[in-house]
Motif scaffolding. Structure first.
Motif, PDB file in Angstrom:
ATOM      1  N   GLN A 125       0.845  -1.191   0.000  1.00 39.96           N
ATOM      2  CA  GLN A 125       0.000   0.000   0.000  1.00 39.96           C
ATOM      3  C   GLN A 125       0.882   1.243   0.000  1.00 39.96           C
ATOM      4  O   GLN A 125       1.838   1.337   0.781  1.00 39.96           O
ATOM      5  N   GLN A 140       0.692   5.496   0.103  1.00 41.47           N
ATOM      6  CA  GLN A 140      -0.132   6.686   0.332  1.00 41.47           C
ATOM      7  C   GLN A 140       0.623   7.911  -0.145  1.00 41.47           C
ATOM      8  O   GLN A 140       1.826   8.058   0.122  1.00 41.47           O
ATOM      9  N   LYS A 175       1.104  10.846  -8.642  1.00 41.05           N
ATOM     10  CA  LYS A 175       0.857   9.442  -8.976  1.00 41.05           C
ATOM     11  C   LYS A 175       2.134   8.630  -8.821  1.00 41.05           C
ATOM     12  O   LYS A 175       3.189   9.035  -9.310  1.00 41.05           O
ATOM     13  N   THR A 179       3.524  -4.988  -6.682  1.00 43.96           N
ATOM     14  CA  THR A 179       2.810  -5.576  -5.555  1.00 43.96           C
ATOM     15  C   THR A 179       2.653  -7.066  -5.821  1.00 43.96           C
ATOM     16  O   THR A 179       2.992  -7.566  -6.901  1.00 43.96           O
ATOM     17  N   LEU A 189       0.755  -1.751  -9.835  1.00 43.08           N
ATOM     18  CA  LEU A 189      -0.399  -0.896  -9.594  1.00 43.08           C
ATOM     19  C   LEU A 189       0.022   0.561  -9.572  1.00 43.08           C
ATOM     20  O   LEU A 189       1.163   0.885  -9.229  1.00 43.08           O
ATOM     21  N   ASP A 190      -0.904   1.434  -9.935  1.00 41.24           N
ATOM     22  CA  ASP A 190      -0.711   2.871  -9.820  1.00 41.24           C
ATOM     23  C   ASP A 190      -1.458   3.378  -8.589  1.00 41.24           C
ATOM     24  O   ASP A 190      -2.558   2.897  -8.277  1.00 41.24           O
ATOM     25  N   TYR A 191      -0.866   4.363  -7.928  1.00 39.86           N
ATOM     26  CA  TYR A 191      -1.514   4.964  -6.768  1.00 39.86           C
ATOM     27  C   TYR A 191      -1.602   6.480  -6.976  1.00 39.86           C
ATOM     28  O   TYR A 191      -0.675   7.091  -7.521  1.00 39.86           O
ATOM     29  N   TRP A 192      -2.715   7.050  -6.502  1.00 37.26           N
ATOM     30  CA  TRP A 192      -2.974   8.486  -6.663  1.00 37.26           C
ATOM     31  C   TRP A 192      -3.089   9.169  -5.314  1.00 37.26           C
ATOM     32  O   TRP A 192      -3.582   8.576  -4.344  1.00 37.26           O
TER      33      TRP A 192
END
Length: 120
Positions: free
Chosen positions: A1, A3, A96, A102, A107-110
């Motif tokens: 994860q 953030q 981003k 993972t 995965l992309d995170y915003w």
């Protein structure tokens, strides 16, 4: 994860400058490409700039020569220095994390976004 938390947005006059910051959690930051995107009202989200883990950068034509993306891997921060701002730069700016590895794949995170308003 992962953030991501953006900061530094605000109201600025045309021709002025702002510096956006994006703070990333996790130990994967130094190996992750990062990007800044923006979305103006009624428009699709668009790429502004990216920076690889090795520091290579890419800029959209609309911001080339005015914006600078950089990163500080020791602090898990990515920046967007914005100079010579125009009213057309008014948008919500998003950070981003691109292609984070993972257990389920990349995965992309915003982040949640930060508002930039340029008054003419």
């Amino acid at each position: 994860q992962v953030q991501l938390v953006e900061s530094g947005g605000g109201l600025v006059q045309a021709g002025g400058s702002l510096r956006l910051s994006c703070a990333a959690s996790g130990s994967i930051f130094s190996s992750t490409a990062m990007g800044w995107y923006r979305q103006a009202p009624g428009k699709q989200r668009e790429l502004v700039a990216t920076i690889t883990s090795g520091g290579s950068t890419y800029y959209a034509d609309a911001v080339k020569g005015r914006f600078t993306i950089s990163r500080d891997n020791a602090k898990n921060l990515v920046y967007l220095q914005m100079n010579s701002l125009k009213s057309a730069d008014t948008a919500v700016y998003y950070c981003k994390a691109i292609g984070v590895v993972t257990i389920v794949g990349r995965l992309d995170y915003w982040g949640q976004g930060t508002q930039v308003t340029v008054s003419s």
